[in-house]
Write a protein that holds these residues in place. Structure first.
Motif, PDB file in Angstrom:
ATOM      1  N   LYS A 156       0.843  -1.200   0.000  1.00 18.65           N
ATOM      2  CA  LYS A 156       0.000   0.000   0.000  1.00 18.65           C
ATOM      3  C   LYS A 156       0.876   1.247   0.000  1.00 18.65           C
ATOM      4  CE  LYS A 156      -4.085  -1.838   2.294  1.00 18.65           C
ATOM      5  NZ  LYS A 156      -4.898  -1.800   3.512  1.00 18.65           N
ATOM      6  N   ALA A 157       1.952   1.200   0.767  1.00 18.50           N
ATOM      7  CA  ALA A 157       2.861   2.352   0.813  1.00 18.50           C
ATOM      8  C   ALA A 157       3.468   2.611  -0.567  1.00 18.50           C
ATOM      9  CB  ALA A 157       3.958   2.110   1.846  1.00 18.50           C
TER      10      ALA A 157
ATOM     11  N   ARG B  18       2.055   1.898  -3.481  1.00 20.16           N
ATOM     12  CA  ARG B  18       1.034   2.488  -4.357  1.00 20.16           C
ATOM     13  C   ARG B  18       0.806   3.951  -4.000  1.00 20.16           C
ATOM     14  NH1 ARG B  18      -4.190  -0.523  -4.120  1.00 20.16           N
ATOM     15  NH2 ARG B  18      -3.475  -1.392  -2.147  1.00 20.16           N
ATOM     16  N   ALA B  19       0.771   4.240  -2.701  1.00 20.50           N
ATOM     17  CA  ALA B  19       0.554   5.625  -2.285  1.00 20.50           C
ATOM     18  C   ALA B  19       1.715   6.510  -2.742  1.00 20.50           C
ATOM     19  CB  ALA B  19       0.396   5.694  -0.759  1.00 20.50           C
TER      20      ALA B  19
ATOM     21  N   GLN C 293       1.544   7.341  -6.334  1.00 19.31           N
ATOM     22  CA  GLN C 293       0.503   8.318  -6.681  1.00 19.31           C
ATOM     23  C   GLN C 293       0.858   9.730  -6.263  1.00 19.31           C
ATOM     24  OE1 GLN C 293      -3.561   7.068  -5.597  1.00 19.31           O
ATOM     25  NE2 GLN C 293      -2.860   4.986  -5.911  1.00 19.31           N
ATOM     26  N   ASP C 294       1.462   9.896  -5.082  1.00 13.46           N
ATOM     27  CA  ASP C 294       1.770  11.234  -4.588  1.00 13.46           C
ATOM     28  C   ASP C 294       2.837  11.140  -3.500  1.00 13.46           C
ATOM     29  OD1 ASP C 294       1.863  13.747  -3.374  1.00 13.46           O
ATOM     30  OD2 ASP C 294      -0.294  14.071  -3.599  1.00 13.46           O
TER      31      ASP C 294
ATOM     32  N   VAL D 106       4.689  13.390  -2.006  1.00 10.14           N
ATOM     33  CA  VAL D 106       4.614  14.347  -0.894  1.00 10.14           C
ATOM     34  C   VAL D 106       3.562  13.901   0.107  1.00 10.14           C
ATOM     35  CG1 VAL D 106       3.958  16.691  -0.259  1.00 10.14           C
ATOM     36  CG2 VAL D 106       5.499  16.322  -2.188  1.00 10.14           C
ATOM     37  N   MET D 107       2.388  13.525  -0.419  1.00 10.11           N
ATOM     38  CA  MET D 107       1.322  13.098   0.485  1.00 10.11           C
ATOM     39  C   MET D 107       1.711  11.830   1.230  1.00 10.11           C
ATOM     40  SD  MET D 107      -1.486  14.172   1.637  1.00 10.11           S
ATOM     41  CE  MET D 107      -1.768  13.399   3.226  1.00 10.11           C
ATOM     42  N   ALA D 108       2.431  10.954   0.548  1.00 12.65           N
ATOM     43  CA  ALA D 108       2.887   9.732   1.215  1.00 12.65           C
ATOM     44  C   ALA D 108       3.714  10.098   2.445  1.00 12.65           C
ATOM     45  CB  ALA D 108       3.703   8.875   0.249  1.00 12.65           C
TER      46      ALA D 108
ATOM     47  N   LYS E  64      -2.257   5.032 -18.134  1.00 11.71           N
ATOM     48  CA  LYS E  64      -3.256   6.081 -17.949  1.00 11.71           C
ATOM     49  C   LYS E  64      -3.043   7.140 -19.015  1.00 11.71           C
ATOM     50  CE  LYS E  64      -2.195   6.506 -13.661  1.00 11.71           C
ATOM     51  NZ  LYS E  64      -1.643   5.353 -13.083  1.00 11.71           N
TER      52      LYS E  64
ATOM     53  N   VAL F 255       8.792  18.612   4.776  1.00 13.27           N
ATOM     54  CA  VAL F 255       8.817  18.270   3.348  1.00 13.27           C
ATOM     55  C   VAL F 255       9.749  19.211   2.582  1.00 13.27           C
ATOM     56  CG1 VAL F 255       7.432  18.115   1.239  1.00 13.27           C
ATOM     57  CG2 VAL F 255       6.515  17.247   3.391  1.00 13.27           C
TER      58      VAL F 255
ATOM     59  N   ARG G 228      -4.953  16.467  -1.926  1.00 14.15           N
ATOM     60  CA  ARG G 228      -4.042  15.365  -2.227  1.00 14.15           C
ATOM     61  C   ARG G 228      -4.563  13.998  -1.780  1.00 14.15           C
ATOM     62  NH1 ARG G 228       1.621  18.516  -2.545  1.00 14.15           N
ATOM     63  NH2 ARG G 228       2.069  16.899  -4.019  1.00 14.15           N
TER      64      ARG G 228
ATOM     65  N   PHE H 247      -5.366  10.177  -2.340  1.00 10.73           N
ATOM     66  CA  PHE H 247      -4.802   9.123  -3.194  1.00 10.73           C
ATOM     67  C   PHE H 247      -5.938   8.673  -4.113  1.00 10.73           C
ATOM     68  CE2 PHE H 247      -2.178   8.654   0.716  1.00 10.73           C
ATOM     69  CZ  PHE H 247      -0.977   9.068   0.152  1.00 10.73           C
TER      70      PHE H 247
ATOM     71  N   LEU I 140      -6.754   4.958  -4.691  1.00 11.18           N
ATOM     72  CA  LEU I 140      -7.073   4.110  -3.550  1.00 11.18           C
ATOM     73  C   LEU I 140      -8.525   4.402  -3.166  1.00 11.18           C
ATOM     74  CD1 LEU I 140      -3.919   4.477  -1.225  1.00 11.18           C
ATOM     75  CD2 LEU I 140      -4.325   2.830  -3.039  1.00 11.18           C
TER      76      LEU I 140
ATOM     77  N   MET J  75      -4.379   4.644   5.049  1.00  6.03           N
ATOM     78  CA  MET J  75      -3.085   5.307   4.883  1.00  6.03           C
ATOM     79  C   MET J  75      -2.875   6.357   5.955  1.00  6.03           C
ATOM     80  SD  MET J  75      -1.956   3.560   2.455  1.00  6.03           S
ATOM     81  CE  MET J  75      -0.343   4.261   2.589  1.00  6.03           C
TER      82      MET J  75
ATOM     83  N   PHE K  64      -1.244   4.998   8.884  1.00 10.91           N
ATOM     84  CA  PHE K  64      -0.084   4.200   8.453  1.00 10.91           C
ATOM     85  C   PHE K  64       0.872   3.834   9.578  1.00 10.91           C
ATOM     86  CE2 PHE K  64       4.104   3.514   6.522  1.00 10.91           C
ATOM     87  CZ  PHE K  64       3.771   2.527   5.611  1.00 10.91           C
TER      88      PHE K  64
END
Ligand SMILES: Nc1ncnc2c1ncn2[C@@H]1O[C@H](COP(=O)(O)OP(=O)(O)O)[C@@H](O)[C@H]1O
Ligand SMILES: [Mg+2]
Lengths: 302, 235
Positions: A176-177, A179-180, A183-184, A186-188, A296, B50, B86, B88, B91, B99, B102
């Protein structure tokens, strides 16, 4: 049309396709997460094959059974190649993570040349015989001419790897980490994912599957040299792009489409053009689906 | 709870933060208002680790966290709901909430918290199996806040949660922020361009202009201030 010949080509295509798919996974995962075409990925596959060759040569003096030797050699290849993949990320790509993308790409090409030449020096450019360690399976005897034992092992192993891989990506925390992060990124980070670990794990996983491919195809073909990673790497890259780079199912589909195209192309048209088919199918598919079969369609935001 | 001292952050040679100081007490709602490009997002991204600052200090609960990795900051209970939500997008709603949790391992409590956010935003419960990308803007904002709540924030940073939402949804979002602060005691640092609404629920406010803090006062004083009225409240 000769039915047996067709089936033979079909199974041959699936075998090739399996190997392409196993290597393509690494390209597509790395691209999905850090948008890098890891040009040195084919070399990981080659190093996996050499590791298995060296380990099995050493073990052949112990009197162990060939099957056991094969299994140990394959595990050693997977572990060693995964180590190479992670080290490569650490020294060649991580320092460039915030640099322009071209820098990382050049670093990847450098890494590829370095690994090729290092194996060239250590192992010469001669093809070396890869031991035939897998005893013929009795139940395949009647259909030996269309599917032999190594082909069967390749198909079964690939199927198992794909299932395990899918479960891992879909259900585990690391999956899952991944995939996250793809996708993004920064958000991860903002949900607490350590992206360094995720990137490292991506290289580990991609290298491991490539090494499995390397060991399998070497036992099928029976010889290897320092250069085998180059063409296989390019073909697998074509498979990844064909399927839609960044897409995991796309890499698998692309691998099989490519393998089957090559097999039927060489079988029904001419084996002189073996390597042309790969690029021909790539061009044809990209004309109609520029982002690949399962890629995509990227809409640019203004 | 959170103290920022002389923070300077650069993008290449461009200095986005020119030495800012902020002070947020436990249990407060503090808002940071300012025009587009003032440096509000950069402030939050610097705090979250960040975009690392070049100079200055970020102190969380007495501990200097300047230069700490983003994921470690999350583990300390400082959680951000970033600008643009933001989500996902590939998902599901439920996976997005997963998440958010997490770094947690307490499965039973995670489940309870998930029920709590579904109660807070029943529409999310209805859509739990849908991909995040299929939600409307307002629903995505609800999901973004819920995802942050799943991390059990001690301090919640929100970057323009009302941006691009219909007035009725904006009201609902601000009500929820207030509720989270009052019921859970969560400290809130709210970045907004919607100064009027933000100052109404906040205890304290800062005004930012081109990388500097130009004003700081209680929210009620800022609401009454002539300059603030003219520049940010459109009065
Ligand atoms: N990734 C970036 N690279 C370069 N400059 C940036 C980047 N992000 C923001 N900036 C600049 O930093 C300044 C502050 O931006 P930002 O923090 O996003 O402001 P706000 O959130 O208040 O609108 C702006 O001048 C903006 O152009
Ligand atoms: Mg902003």
């Amino acid at each position: 049309m000769n039915g047996t010949y067709f089936i033979e080509l079909f199974l041959g295509g699936l075998t090739r396709g399996s190997i392409y798919a196993l290597i393509a996974l690494g390209y597509t995962m790395v691209y999905g997460i850090i948008q890098l075409i890891n040009f040195a990925h084919g070399e990981i596959y080659m190093i996996g094959a050499f590791t298995a060759l060296i380990v099995s040569s050493v073990l052949s003096f112990t009197g162990m059974s060939p099957v056991l030797i094969f299994i140990i050699a394959a595990i050693a290849a997977v572990v060693w190649a995964a180590g190479y993949g992670m080290t490569m990320e650490k020294i060649a790509y991580k320092p460039l993570r915030n640099a322009p993308r071209l820098s990382a790409l050049i670093s990847a090409i450098g890494m590829s040349l370095f690994l090729q030449n290092y194996v060239l020096l250590a192992q010469t450019s001669d093809f070396q015989p890869f031991p035939d360690l897998i005893p013929d399976l009795a139940f395949l005897k009647p259909i030996e001419t269309i599917m032999n034992t190594t082909q069967f092992i390749i198909l079964v192993t690939t199927a198992v790897v794909m299932v395990v891989f899918t479960l891992l990506i879909r259900y585990t925390k690391m999956g899952k980490a991944m995939r996250a992060t793809a996708q993004d990124m920064v958000m991860a980070q903002l949900v607490g994912i350590n992206i360094n670990k995720v990137i490292m794990f991506t290289f580990l996983l991609g290298s491991a599957t490539a090494a499995i491919g390397g060991v399998l195809i070497s036992s099928h073909i029976g010889q290897i040299n320092y250069y085998i990673g180059f063409l296989a790497g390019i073909k697998a890259f074509v498979a990844a792009v064909l399927g839609g780079i960044g897409s995991i199912p796309g890499a698998v589909l692309g691998g099989f489409v490519l393998g089957l195209t090559e097999s039927f192309g060489t079988g029904y048209i001419s084996s002189d053009y073996e390597d042309v088919f790969a690029f021909a199918i790539l061009i044809i598919i990209l004309i109609f689906r520029p982002s690949g079969l399962l890629g995509k369609t990227t809409r640019k935001k203004v | 709870m959170l103290k920022i001292e002389n923070l300077e952050t650069f993008y290449g040679n461009i200095q986005a933060l020119k030495g800012i100081d902020l002070h947020i007490e436990d249990g407060e709602i503090v808002t940071l208002i300012g025009a587009n490009g003032a440096g509000k997002t950069t402030t939050l991204m610097s705090i979250s680790g960040v975009v690392p600052p070049r100079n200055g200090k970020i102190i969380l609960n007495g501990k200097d966290i300047t230069g700490t990795a983003a994921d470690d900051i999350v583990s300390m209970g400082l959680i951000q709901v970033p600008e643009g939500r933001r989500i996902f997008s590939e998902l599901s709603v439920a996976e997005n909430l997963d998440m958010g949790a997490f770094l947690r391992n307490d499965a039973a409590e995670i489940k309870r918290d998930m029920e709590y956010v579904y109660q807070l935003f029943p529409i999310l419960a209805e859509r739990r199996h849908q991909h995040g990308g299929t939600l409307s803007g307002g629903e995505q904002q609800m999901l973004a806040i819920s995802r942050a709540l799943m991390a059990k924030p001690k301090i919640l940073l929100l970057d323009e949660p009302s941006l691009g939402l219909a007035p009725i949804i904006v009201q609902q979002i601000f009500d929820i922020i207030k509720k989270i602060n009052q019921e859970q005691g969560t400290t809130v640092f709210l970045v907004e361009q919607n100064a009027n609404q933000a100052l109404k629920i906040a205890h304290k406010g800062y005004v930012m202009e081109t990388g500097r803090i130009t004003m700081s006062d209680t929210a009620s004083n800022l609401l009454a201030d002539d300059e603030v009225k003219k520049a940010y409240l459109g009065i």
